[in-house]
Enzyme design. Structure first.
Site, short mmCIF file in Angstrom:
data_model
loop_
_atom_site.label_atom_id
_atom_site.label_comp_id
_atom_site.label_asym_id
_atom_site.label_seq_id
_atom_site.Cartn_x
_atom_site.Cartn_y
_atom_site.Cartn_z
N CYS A 1 0.82 -1.18 0.00
CA CYS A 1 0.00 0.00 0.00
C CYS A 1 0.87 1.25 0.00
CB CYS A 1 -0.91 0.03 1.23
SG CYS A 1 -1.67 -1.54 1.64
N ARG B 1 2.41 0.65 -5.69
CA ARG B 1 2.39 -0.16 -4.48
C ARG B 1 1.11 -0.99 -4.36
NH1 ARG B 1 5.42 1.40 0.20
NH2 ARG B 1 7.12 2.78 -0.36
N TRP C 1 -3.21 -2.57 -1.59
CA TRP C 1 -3.13 -3.92 -2.14
C TRP C 1 -3.69 -4.84 -1.08
CZ3 TRP C 1 -0.58 -8.52 -0.89
CH2 TRP C 1 -0.59 -9.48 -1.89
N ASN D 1 -0.07 0.96 6.45
CA ASN D 1 0.69 -0.04 5.70
C ASN D 1 1.23 -1.06 6.68
OD1 ASN D 1 0.29 1.56 3.46
ND2 ASN D 1 2.43 2.20 3.27
N GLY D 2 1.25 -2.33 6.29
CA GLY D 2 1.82 -3.35 7.14
C GLY D 2 0.82 -4.41 7.54
N GLU E 1 19.13 -19.28 -4.98
CA GLU E 1 19.39 -17.86 -4.70
C GLU E 1 19.39 -17.59 -3.21
OE1 GLU E 1 19.87 -13.66 -5.16
OE2 GLU E 1 20.51 -15.45 -6.24
N LYS F 1 22.56 -16.05 -1.12
CA LYS F 1 22.49 -14.83 -0.31
C LYS F 1 22.98 -15.09 1.11
CE LYS F 1 21.32 -11.89 -3.24
NZ LYS F 1 22.20 -12.66 -4.13
N GLU G 1 26.75 -15.36 1.00
CA GLU G 1 27.44 -14.12 0.65
C GLU G 1 27.61 -13.18 1.83
OE1 GLU G 1 26.63 -12.77 -3.87
OE2 GLU G 1 24.84 -12.89 -2.63
N HIS H 1 18.68 -38.65 -2.13
CA HIS H 1 19.78 -39.19 -2.92
C HIS H 1 21.14 -38.68 -2.43
CE1 HIS H 1 17.09 -41.13 -5.74
NE2 HIS H 1 16.42 -40.00 -5.89
N LYS I 1 31.23 -5.79 -6.38
CA LYS I 1 29.93 -5.64 -7.03
C LYS I 1 29.98 -6.02 -8.51
CE LYS I 1 25.63 -4.66 -7.31
NZ LYS I 1 24.69 -5.61 -6.71
#
Length: 609
Positions: free
Chosen positions: A2, A27, A74, A98-99, A482, A486, A489, A505, A604
């Site tokens: 939102c 949003r 939303w 919001n939240g 991914e 993360k 990293e 397996h 980067k």
């Protein structure tokens, strides 16, 4: 999720509210509304659909006032109805939020016992009634908001007005961004500086737990303990906003939270066009793409995982064979070229050496149908490619890629749908469905960001660990990859990802009570298979951390921790489920005290072999 905007001035603020909501519409746009204090009385207008519909209603009802708040929604708690749209009102209190309030059911029962009647299905209405309950016991508006938020668990950004104090606007923040804009004889509040940039560039970024008491002539900020504090005033330059931390602790956190906007910007051309068109990729794209026989994707690191996700889409939706290869491997092997394959290179910087060299190698083999997906205009790889799609993620300063990854996925889905259309596998109805899914994607991602407080709770359990497993199936397996990357990293925890069906397996030998196992388990056709794999983990004493959807019909139990998104978003689910694994890595790194933005041994833009 939102967007929030509020204003208090000596002029009519309704145009400011409406313009701000239009700028925040990325949003979410299930509904929109404003509430104003007109001669000390709350007036409200709400409509489902776009901000323009609400704007027309406000004009028809002659809305004007010097104090007001607005919201674009939303839907999370409760469906897309006018009754669930913000602002919500309790007696003379109007509020936008919001939240997600995690203890809303508990508070709802308490407030019902006090005689409050609920008109919506939202968690937000609970906050409005709670504030009114404190006002009715003699508190001022600022104190009532402070007392109310102390009783809430979860994430919130709030803007509140009351007809009892028509010269005041109160804001509060926990877990969701909120800022105050400073003007001359007028002040503002917003969830994003873009909402008020037409009125002021001077902003205060509220910190966690802050409340702000806002009048026309003064802004006072209080911390979570209620003590008055001074927050720095920033002069916003939107062209430089990506280079400023704002209210965030690290650029990685900032860039995680920038993803709704980055995605909205990346899909803007598609949405404005109203169709998946080859011209989005270049002037001669129709000629290049129409008769290709397959797709070869070359990339490194996170971009490689984006390519792995795209393989599922391209083969299932476009019906074309797709191979994905790590660029540093492709450039050193003897490849068999098919000039009718499209070679797609993916790079955030456009300077990744291995990817650039792989592209050169592909061209030397006779591949002249080349497409670059990149975030940096006029960088080396796009210049060397025949076609280009820019992701428009903005500057990404954190070494661990976040918004670049999700915008790459958006670009790859756009490519998939375009290829499907060119090859006769996407009819008008399917195209409209995919466009609608893209329109709603920024809101879906924003809601996933609201899960941050729950993810933070998991981080303390991960922090002492030395190893972790990530599991996924189908199109969500690359998201598990991914997530593991993360975590490695930035927290330096050794993490590996596997297709969940491969667990038995070999990797199952690693599972014990010391090995946390993260599972990506959305409510898709493979959910029952994933549940079986989860049982394999529990039978060996493993502790499960499961990211799933509201309608997946299983919950937490002994040794099984569950975080739910509010709804399954279909084919774009991998993008939404990327958000919690990013947040998990970030908060585990915080708990371990590592350098989040500059992890050891990494850089980067990788311009060496």
């Amino acid at each position: 999720m939102c967007g929030i905007v509020g204003a208090i001035a000596d002029r009519d603020v309704v145009p400011v509210l409406v313009e701000g909501l239009k700028r925040l519409e990325y949003r979410g746009y299930d509904s929109a509304g404003i509430a104003v204090l007109d001669d000390g009385v709350v007036r409200r207008v709400r409509r489902t659909g776009r901000v323009a519909e609400m704007e027309s209603a406000a004009q028809a009802e002659n809305f004007h006032a010097a104090v007001g708040i607005g919201h674009t929604r939303w839907a999370t708690h409760g469906g897309v109805t006018e009754a669930n749209a913000h602002p919500h009102i309790s007696q003379g209190v109007a509020l936008v939020h919001n939240g997600i309030i995690e203890n809303h059911e508990e508070q709802r029962e308490k407030l019902r016992a006090m005689g409050y009647v609920f008109e919506s299905e939202t968690d937000t209405e609970v906050i409005a009634h709670l504030i009114d309950s404190h006002l009715s016991r003699g508190a001022g508006l600022l104190a009532a908001v402070q007392q109310a938020v102390a009783e809430l668990h979860g994430a919130y950004a709030l803007a509140v007005v009351s007809q009892k104090e028509p010269g005041r606007l109160v804001a509060a923040r926990m877990g969701c961004p909120l800022l105050v804009g400073l003007g001359d004889g007028e002040n503002f509040v917003a969830s994003d500086v873009s909402a008020i940039i037409q009125a002021t560039r001077r902003v205060i970024f509220l910190e966690e737990g802050d409340t702000a008491d806002i009048t026309r002539d003064q802004v006072q900020v209080f911390d979570g303990a209620g003590a008055a504090v001074e927050r720095d005033v920033h002069v916003s330059d939107v062209s430089l906003a990506s280079l400023e931390l704002g209210p965030y602790r690290h650029f990685m956190q900032k860039e995680i939270h920038e993803q709704p906007r980055a995605i909205a910007d990346t899909i803007e051309a598609v949405i404005d066009n109203g169709a998946f068109a080859p011209e989005l990729f270049g002037a001669d794209a129709a000629e290049v793409l129409r008769d290709i026989e397959g797709v070869q994707i070359l990339a490194c690191g996170t971009s490689y995982y984006a390519g792995l996700t795209a393989r599922y889409w391209i083969e299932a939706i476009a019906g074309l064979p797709c191979s994905v290869e790590i660029a540093s491997e492709y450039r050193y092997r003897t490849a068999v070229a098919n000039p009718k394959h499209l070679v797609v290179t993916i790079s955030q910087s456009g300077e990744t050496l291995d990817t650039m060299e792989a592209l050169k190698y592909a061209r030397s083999l006779g591949h002249d149908r080349t497409l670059s997906i990149c975030n940096v205009p006029e960088s080396a790889i796009p210049r060397a490619s025949r076609l280009v799609y820019y992701t428009r993620a903005g500057a990404e300063i954190g070494v661990a890629s976040t918004k670049a990854f999700t915008t790459q996925l958006v670009a790859l889905f756009t490519l998939t749908a375009t290829l499907a259309k060119l090859h006769g596998r996407l009819d008008a109805t399917q195209e409209a469905e995919h466009l609608d899914a893209l329109r709603h994607l920024p809101g879906s991602v924003q809601h996933a960001l609201n899960l941050e407080p729950q993810v933070t709770g998991w981080a303390e359990r991960f922090a002492p660990k030395d190893n972790a497993l990530f599991l996924g199936r189908g199109v969500h397996y690359p998201i598990a990859l991914e997530g593991a990357l993360k975590l490695k990293e930035i927290s330096y925890i050794h993490a590996e990802a596997y297709p969940a069906g491969e667990l038995k397996h070999g990797p199952l030998a690693l599972v014990d009570e010391a090995m946390p196992v993260v599972v990506i388990a959305p409510n898709d056709r493979l959910l029952e298979k994933v549940k079986s794999n989860m049982q394999e983990v529990r039978a060996r004493g493993g502790e499960l951390f499961v990211f799933t959807d509201e309608d997946s019909h299983f919950g937490p139990s002994d040794g099984v921790h569950v975080i739910r998104a509010p709804r399954h978003v279909g084919v774009l689910s991998p993008i939404v489920h990327t958000i919690p694994v990013q947040l998990l890595a970030y908060h585990v790194a915080l708990a371990r005290g590592t350098d989040v933005d500059k992890p050891r041994n990494l850089a980067k833009s990788v311009t060496v072999e």
